[in-house]
Design a protein around this motif. Structure first.
Motif, PDB file in Angstrom:
ATOM      1  N   ALA A  39       2.158   1.644  -3.503  1.00 23.51           N
ATOM      2  CA  ALA A  39       1.143   2.088  -4.454  1.00 23.51           C
ATOM      3  C   ALA A  39       0.799   3.559  -4.273  1.00 23.51           C
ATOM      4  O   ALA A  39       0.637   4.304  -5.248  1.00 23.51           O
ATOM      5  CB  ALA A  39      -0.112   1.222  -4.296  1.00 23.51           C
ATOM      6  N   THR A  70       0.831  -1.201   0.000  1.00 20.51           N
ATOM      7  CA  THR A  70       0.000   0.000   0.000  1.00 20.51           C
ATOM      8  C   THR A  70       0.866   1.251   0.000  1.00 20.51           C
ATOM      9  O   THR A  70       0.577   2.225  -0.718  1.00 20.51           O
ATOM     10  CB  THR A  70      -0.926  -0.006   1.219  1.00 20.51           C
ATOM     11  OG1 THR A  70      -1.791  -1.142   1.154  1.00 20.51           O
ATOM     12  CG2 THR A  70      -1.770   1.257   1.262  1.00 20.51           C
ATOM     13  N   GLU A  79       1.708   6.978  -6.997  1.00 23.50           N
ATOM     14  CA  GLU A  79       0.578   7.626  -7.653  1.00 23.50           C
ATOM     15  C   GLU A  79       1.089   8.639  -8.675  1.00 23.50           C
ATOM     16  O   GLU A  79       2.002   9.429  -8.382  1.00 23.50           O
ATOM     17  CB  GLU A  79      -0.297   8.335  -6.620  1.00 23.50           C
ATOM     18  CG  GLU A  79      -1.190   7.408  -5.825  1.00 23.50           C
ATOM     19  CD  GLU A  79      -2.346   6.870  -6.643  1.00 23.50           C
ATOM     20  OE1 GLU A  79      -2.682   7.493  -7.663  1.00 23.50           O
ATOM     21  OE2 GLU A  79      -2.890   5.810  -6.285  1.00 23.50           O
ATOM     22  N   ASP A 134       0.477  -0.272 -13.510  1.00 26.65           N
ATOM     23  CA  ASP A 134      -0.071   1.078 -13.405  1.00 26.65           C
ATOM     24  C   ASP A 134       1.018   2.139 -13.492  1.00 26.65           C
ATOM     25  O   ASP A 134       0.772   3.270 -13.919  1.00 26.65           O
ATOM     26  CB  ASP A 134      -0.822   1.230 -12.082  1.00 26.65           C
ATOM     27  CG  ASP A 134      -2.196   0.576 -12.137  1.00 26.65           C
ATOM     28  OD1 ASP A 134      -2.651   0.260 -13.242  1.00 26.65           O
ATOM     29  OD2 ASP A 134      -2.789   0.371 -11.069  1.00 26.65           O
ATOM     30  N   THR A 135       2.219   1.780 -13.050  1.00 24.75           N
ATOM     31  CA  THR A 135       3.325   2.738 -12.994  1.00 24.75           C
ATOM     32  C   THR A 135       4.100   2.789 -14.298  1.00 24.75           C
ATOM     33  O   THR A 135       5.057   3.557 -14.418  1.00 24.75           O
ATOM     34  CB  THR A 135       4.276   2.355 -11.832  1.00 24.75           C
ATOM     35  OG1 THR A 135       3.510   2.020 -10.687  1.00 24.75           O
ATOM     36  CG2 THR A 135       5.212   3.492 -11.468  1.00 24.75           C
ATOM     37  N   ILE A 187       0.594  -3.064  -9.608  1.00 25.68           N
ATOM     38  CA  ILE A 187       1.148  -1.762  -9.246  1.00 25.68           C
ATOM     39  C   ILE A 187       2.170  -1.313 -10.282  1.00 25.68           C
ATOM     40  O   ILE A 187       2.188  -0.144 -10.714  1.00 25.68           O
ATOM     41  CB  ILE A 187       1.769  -1.833  -7.840  1.00 25.68           C
ATOM     42  CG1 ILE A 187       0.682  -2.096  -6.793  1.00 25.68           C
ATOM     43  CG2 ILE A 187       2.529  -0.556  -7.517  1.00 25.68           C
ATOM     44  CD1 ILE A 187       1.216  -2.307  -5.392  1.00 25.68           C
TER      45      ILE A 187
END
Length: 1422
Positions: A1190, A1187, A1194, A1246-1247, A1243
């Protein structure tokens, strides 16, 4: 990037799809695949990543999910090993053959305590598997190299050099070897490059035309890829950054005796021009700058047997210890101003020093025939004086050697290559320690450990002057020797040849004697001439605790003034005796011998200065202090006039004065400078309990009772503190232990009425003690303070609760020690001396053998002790009045008889009416995670409540056991026993103002003390096998909750004011919770972690610049995750299921949809890859860590370069630890470990837009942008929407607020904060580690669930991995290395930023980015 026309054509192609195909495609996608299940799971994810979920009850989960009965590798992942906690009683290593402690009966209380402290075994509470954690098993560069041994050397075609001078055929051949198939046009192979006619035929493939199943081909290819592959991927990658290793710890060093740099001095020979009498030598070290003698004397005798024979009537037997000719000096503070001073003495004879030294200065060995008669006459005179005055000495000559000249002239030893290699090796802590050692020692110019051995011949000695024998005169001479125009150089010397050898002392020399004449190991043969260790008197304070028994006394007579003394008093000597009483026969044989004499004697004489009524002395009389020192022990000085005349009728010794020093006064050893009056008459009876300053009637004193004799007494004692505040504290404690009332302490009479007040005052005054004795006796002080907590004294039948006073004293002392020893700390700010004390020395006092605090009627105990469970004082602070079961006290009316053990009482209580557990931690609503848990734990945060609690009950007691003990006179009194960890937690929670601040400053000390106390208590009470929920009483759990909440509140409220303090406090709390995971209910510890996260998260919502607090939280979770059973704590074998929906409408809709009943298994797999609530609950710690990653990654968050590095580094560090852990070598086990990190795949996907572009032409960014634009354009086209398509397919309408975890709702032209190349590379290798080790079947099921866009992104990510880790040749490697020299360009700006205070120094260190010096090689993804 694809053009717009291409995208339109693609869209038109989709739009031409017939409705039947759309209906079929959508129906299959949303009705029978896990994708719809995954979309629906989003509706249940009501807890955002920014909020911490409530973890599962760990102990309850293990109870309801027992492991399989058959043993196997997976079984070890389910629970901590049974032997996880070990309590070891390690015998203390003694460096001498003999124990060296007194064995007399009736020892002094101080000696008794010292013997116990210096001889008892180490008590070590050890976590057996701690060495496998990242805290104690770091992945350093050296370990990476060891794991890389055996790898084949890789040879790449791109690195082969083409010889331009070769023929064209050779060039064509080189082209054929080096060309890449990807870069070669397919249609031009045969014509432009390959010469098929001259080519060698390839080997035939016999199975080429055989029909083989696709699955079999894949299986063979998979096996071939695995051949010769390194099992550990991260072993081939550069190790984690050591600067980030906040969890790094080392095992503290064993407390041991202090030694400085040691040099070995061997006295080889001493020759004079004429040999007529025995000459004796004395060696000692002096520091001219400090004007201090820094060693005791070493006495040596190099005389021939013939010369020794002249003294045989006076020395019948010479002990072998006094025949030593070599010695070892210790130098703690090397300096360029240290001299080795050599003094020579001879037998007393008639005449002054000049007359006696004249023959040695005039006669030469070459003139022996010329002065033969005179030499014979001198020999006869020497023989006569030796017969008569053989036991008396006189000063003769001296010289000095400047040690710095020896080091400079001899030069330093060349360092071995192995030594230099070992200097570079070692952990970060080891290298830091070596640096600190070099800093403490000084520069290499003052290093006495690595110079070449030198043999010196000293030829010039200076004649002693009778009126300049003091140390002050010696310092002037030594200072003069360093000048080029020395006055001493112009003096006529005493010619002699003294050969000595000076060299660095070996680490473990053979045949060595300690300063107490104990045989130091190894000592193979006691008949060999020994080497003596010389005790050091350091030039400055030494802050090292005593660990061995030593009780020595040094007496230095300095001067005597008998100018007003009537009578023939000229040749004066001082006889020194250690007296046990006033009888002349009570002189004790405790005086160490010098050279060629017995080991010990009852008396010692000073050297005589001929015809001097006011002589100066330079003697050193060394004594061994007896164990049972009383007020009658004293040092007696008797002054004699020595007759040097050869008349037979002349009396040899005539006593001319007496004086003494009483050694014990008011419980203290008397040392220091004394100016004593001298009595002409013998002292009267009972004089020993008085001082010479008292004007005794009927006694005649020299010079009208003035101080005419100056003497200094020094003690080298690990028994007597020689500090008034420490002495008073120990004296009062011993008075209570012995119950010896009344007791006179200076001007105060200690009685039962005032002992409590005096004791509390002495405890408070410990902070005023001098730092050196305080640290020397810190083990004694802490042991006594802890004993006062655990066994509070009983005075007049009343228990004296000293918990608050002791806690305050400990907080102040520990804080004071830290401030004074800033250089003696590890990377966490922990003082190494205190860490060693807790790890080795500290243990709960043995209440059966520890000193008791008896009552007034009897000095001993009698009768049984009655136990009570969970008994405390009734006045509990309101801030701690948490809803719990009532305490069970010993006043229970249902108990028919008095139980003798806690277990008996519990059985009786349960047998008579049972125990009401309705308010216990297990079933209570206030339990961790319960509906009222937050409100309940917020009480300790109120400063008002804490203040009121402290005022109401400053001495609230923790759990203790009490009972009546009947004395022999029938008077009842109490015996109590309390638990240290409970009392510390309680006193800490209710502390206020400066005491609370001092405890917070050094919170680690109290945390470690509590943890060891808890572990030792579980061991002593046989509770290590008990269920964790039943190990500790509930009120202690309350105190721990309140303490953790209070410290967390300090962290979040003070991080902007004092970031360094907050970092230390944060790491201390994290290590404490890490330790509690091995001792307490793990679900409860998880609740404390959750409480910490909630308080920090609440602060993050209001603070403007949260980066520093986020970094602190990252350090916290990294330390928690460094636990050796981190994988077990994450329940790696648990099966994730969809969470129970809190929304009735959603759950009912789900229950009504029979089409989803077959998707439960697919939903479990989906939950493995998502940061879902079930995942974060069951895999609590790894969920918190992922977490953090992540949230930090952002895309909207910018300027978090150092946070990126910290978060990614924490993941990388753990994965490196998993690869190196022998418990996880099995593939099945490794797959379960990798399953914990499956959400990392999403993760990283997404990155992807934020990752550094490692492609050479940058086409990766183009592909990614094109795919993103395709997705956006497709959604905005005229294609049938998902809602309409699902309606056509007859499927339920999905939730409108569904947010796919892998959808990237980006708009064209959106900007992303790009990660650095280093962070991107580490993140990609972590991503590949998960893919390599995860279960292939689970991955395949999840891959089939991905959308086209997500699959494209995954492929782009894999392509980026190839671009990142592929070998690009030596030139590219050199180009990467050249970037290393550019990283210092922005250091000036960062340094200015740190100086201006915008960031902390530690954060600046953490933010540094290092370019990798190694290329990732030989990686093939399975």
């Amino acid at each position: 990037m694809a053009t717009s026309s291409e995208r339109r054509a693609f869209a038109q192609k989709i739009n031409r799809t017939v409705a039947a195909e759309v209906r079929k495609q959508v129906s299959s996608q949303y009705s029978g695949s896990p994708q719809l299940s995954k979309k629906r799971s989003g509706s249940h994810q009501l807890v955002p990543l920014s909020e911490v979920v409530e973890p599962v009850d760990f102990e309850e989960y293990l109870t309801t999910h027992p492991p399989a009965p058959e043993p196997g590798p997976l079984r070890e992942l389910l629970e901590f090993p049974a032997d996880d906690i070990e309590v070891a009683y390690e015998p203390r290593e003694c460096r001498t053959v003999e124990p060296g402690v007194p064995e007399e009966v009736g020892m002094d209380p101080r000696v008794r305590d010292a013997v116990q402290i210096y001889t008892e075994d180490w008590v070590i509470i050890h976590r057996k598997y701690l060495k496998l954690s990242t805290a104690f098993n770091p992945n350093t560069l050296e370990k990476q190299r060891e794991r890389q041994q055996g790898l084949p050397k890789q040879i790449f075609e791109s690195d082969e050099v083409v010889d331009d001078r070769g023929s064209q055929d050779d060039q064509d051949e080189s082209k054929r070897r080096s060309v890449s198939l990807d870069d070669t046009p397919r249609g031009s192979w045969a014509s432009s490059i390959f010469d098929l006619k001259n080519s060698t035929a390839d080997l035939l493939l016999p199975s080429l035309l055989e029909r083989t199943a696709v699955e079999e081909v894949d299986r063979r290819n998979g096996e071939q890829r695995k051949e010769s592959r390194h099992r550990e991927v991260l072993a081939l990658f550069p190790p984690p950054d050591e600067d980030e290793a906040v969890e790094r710890c080392t095992t503290p060093e064993v407390p041991k005796e202090h030694f400085g740099q040691r040099i070995l001095v061997k006295c080889l020979s001493l020759k004079f021009e004429i040999e007529i009498e025995p000459i004796f030598g004395v060696l000692a070290l002096y520091d001219v700058k400090e004007k201090k003698k820094i060693s005791e004397n070493f006495y040596f005798d190099l005389n021939s047997d013939q010369a020794k024979g002249l003294l045989r009537p006076h020395i019948p037997h010479a002990a072998i210890s006094t025949l030593a000719r070599s010695t070892i000096f210790s130098i703690t503070y090397p300096s360029t101003d240290i001299f080795l001073v050599i003094k020579l003495e001879k037998v007393l004879q008639q005449g002054d020093i000049g007359e006696c030294a004249e023959p040695y200065m005039v006669m030469k060995e070459s003139d022996s025939t010329k002065h033969k008669e005179k030499v014979e006459k001198l020999k006869n005179q020497a023989e006569q004086f030796c017969n008569k005055l053989g036991k008396f000495r006189m000063p003769f000559a001296w010289t000095a050697i400047h040690l710095m000249n020896i080091v400079n002239s001899a030069g330093s030893l060349e360092r071995d290559s192995s030594d230099s290699e070992s200097e570079r090796k070692g952990t970060w802590t080891d290298r830091k320690k070596r640096t600190l050692e070099r800093m403490s020692i000084g520069d290499d110019a003052c290093n006495y450990t690595n110079f070449r051995p030198a043999t010196l011949t000293v030829t010039n000695f200076f004649k002693q002057e009778g009126d300049r024998l003091s140390d002050e005169d010696l310092y002037k001479f030594l200072a003069d020797m360093r000048r080029p125009s020395s006055v001493l150089r112009r003096l006529r010397p005493v010619t002699a040849q003294l050969k000595i050898d000076i060299s660095p002392a070996p680490e473990s020399p053979h045949y060595c004697l300690s300063p107490e004449l104990l045989h130091v190991k190894p000592y193979p043969d006691p008949r060999v001439r020994p080497t003596k260790e010389i005790l050091e008197f350091p030039a400055r304070e030494v802050y090292v605790p005593y660990t061995t028994y030593r009780n020595l006394l040094y007496v230095y007579p300095q001067s005597l003034n008998f100018s007003s003394r009537q009578g023939s008093v000229r040749n004066i000597t001082v006889k020194v005796q250690f007296m046990a009483g006033e009888d002349p026969n009570s002189a004790m044989p405790v005086i160490f011998g010098k050279s060629s004499c017995a080991d010990f004697s009852r008396e010692a004489y000073s050297a005589v200065v001929y015809h001097n009524k006011s002589p100066e002395f330079y003697e050193e009389i060394k004594m061994k202090v007896p164990a049972n020192l009383t007020d009658n022990h004293h040092v007696l000085f008797t002054f004699y006039h020595i007759s040097c005349q050869q008349k037979p009728s002349a009396s040899l010794e005539t006593p001319v004065g007496y004086t003494w020093i009483s050694l014990m006064q008011h419980g203290r050893l008397r040392t220091g400078q004394f100016s004593l009056p001298v009595s002409v008459d013998k002292p009267p009876p009972s004089y020993s309990v008085l001082t010479p300053d008292v004007q005794l009637p009927g006694m005649k004193w020299v010079d009208n009772h003035k101080g005419v004799f100056n003497v200094e007494v020094l003690a080298a004692s690990s028994v007597h503190t020689q500090d008034q505040f420490l002495d008073k504290f120990f004296t009062l404690v011993h008075v209570l232990e012995e119950y010896s009332f009344p007791f006179r302490l200076k001007d105060v009479i200690i009685t039962e009425n005032n002992v409590e007040t005096e004791l509390k005052a002495s405890i408070s005054n410990l902070r005023s003690a001098r730092m050196e004795p305080l640290l020397r006796f810190v083990h004694h002080v802490l042991n006594k303070l802890i004993l006062l907590i655990v066994r509070p004294p009983v005075i007049s039948g009343q228990i004296v609760n000293l918990g608050r006073a002791v806690f305050e004293a400990m907080a102040q002392l520990v804080n004071q020690i830290h401030k004074n020893l800033e250089g003696n700390q590890d990377q966490h700010g922990h003082n190494s001396l205190l860490v060693s004390y807790i790890y080795y020395m500290f243990h709960l006092p043995d209440t059966d053998h520890c000193p008791q605090f008896p009552g007034p009627s009897s000095p001993s105990y009698g009768g049984p002790i009655q136990y009570a469970t969970l008994s405390r004082a009734t006045a509990r602070p309101t801030s701690l009045n948490l809803s719990r079961s009532k305490s069970i006290s010993n006043s229970n009316p249902d108990l028919a008889t008095t139980p003798t053990t806690p277990d008996d009482e519990v059985k009786k209580i349960m047998g008579c009416k049972g125990i009401d557990r309705s308010h216990s931690w297990v079933n209570s609503a206030y339990a961790p995670g319960g509906p009222k848990a937050v409100l309940r734990r917020n009480h300790p945060n109120s400063s008002c409540d804490l203040k009121q609690a402290a005022e109401r009950s400053p001495n609230r007691m923790s759990s203790f056991m009490e009972g009546f003990i009947h004395s022999q006179h029938g008077h009842p009194r109490f015996s109590t026993k309390k638990l240290l960890h409970e009392e510390l937690a309680l006193q800490w929670v209710v502390s206020t103002s400066s005491v609370r601040e001092a405890a917070l400053q050094q919170a680690w000390f109290f945390f470690q003390l509590m943890v060891k106390s808890m572990g030792h208590h579980l061991h002593l009470s046989d509770r290590l096998e008990a269920p964790r929920k039943m190990r500790f009483p509930e009120r202690f759990v309350d105190d721990i909750t309140a303490l953790a909440s209070m410290i967390t509140a300090d962290i979040v409220s003070r991080f902007q004011k004092d970031i360094e303090f907050v970092e230390r406090l944060n790491t201390s709390l994290a290590f404490f919770l890490n330790d509690l995971l091995s001792l307490m209910d793990r679900g409860y510890v998880f609740s404390l972690i959750r409480m910490y996260y909630k308080q920090v998260s609440n602060k993050l919502q209001t603070v403007q610049n949260p980066n520093a607090l986020i970094a602190v939280r990252l350090d916290f979770i990294r330390i928690i995750c460094s636990h050796e059973h981190y994988i077990t704590l994450n329940l790696p074998c648990s099966t994730l299921s969809p969470p129970a929906s809190p929304s009735p409408s959603v759950s009912s809709a789900t229950s009504q949809s029979s089409g989803f009943s077959t998707l439960i298994q697919d939903q479990k797999i989906a939950n493995m890859f998502e940061m879902s609530v079930p995942f974060r609950q069951q895999h609590f710690l790894v969920g918190l860590l992922l977490t953090e990653l992540a949230l930090i990654l952002e895309p909207d968050v910018e300027g978090l370069f150092f946070l990126h590095k910290k978060a990614i580094g924490a993941i990388h560090n753990l994965m490196c630890s998993h690869d190196a852990d022998p418990r996880y070598t099995d593939c099945e086990v490794k797959a379960h470990v990798a399953k914990l990190y499956l959400p990392l795949i999403g993760i990283v996907m997404d990155t992807l837009p934020q990752l550094y572009d490692f492609t050479e032409n940058g086409n990766q960014k183009g592909r990614l942008t094109a795919s993103m634009m395709d997705e956006v354009d497709t959604e905005n086209s005229s294609m049938i929407s998902q809602t309409i398509a699902m309606a056509i397919a007859g499927s339920p309408v999905p939730h409108p607020n569904r947010s796919s975890p892998f959808q990237l709702p980006v708009m064209p032209g959106r900007q992303y904060a790009t990660l650095s190349a280093e962070s991107s590379r580490i993140l990609l290798i972590c991503f590949l580690w998960v893919l390599k080790n995860a279960d292939e079947e689970i991955l395949q099921k999840w891959f089939t669930d991905l959308s086209v866009f997500q699959l494209n992104r995954l492929l782009d990510l894999l392509y980026l991995c190839i671009s990142c880790f592929e070998y690009k040749g030596k030139k590219a490697f050199e180009r990467i290395n050249s970037l290393t020299f550019k990283k210092s360009q922005d250091m000036k700006a960062r340094l200015e930023e740190a100086i201006l205070g915008t960031i902390g120094a530690r954060q600046e260190m953490v933010r540094r980015s290092r370019v990798d010096n190694f290329t990732f090689i030989h990686f093939i993804l399975q």
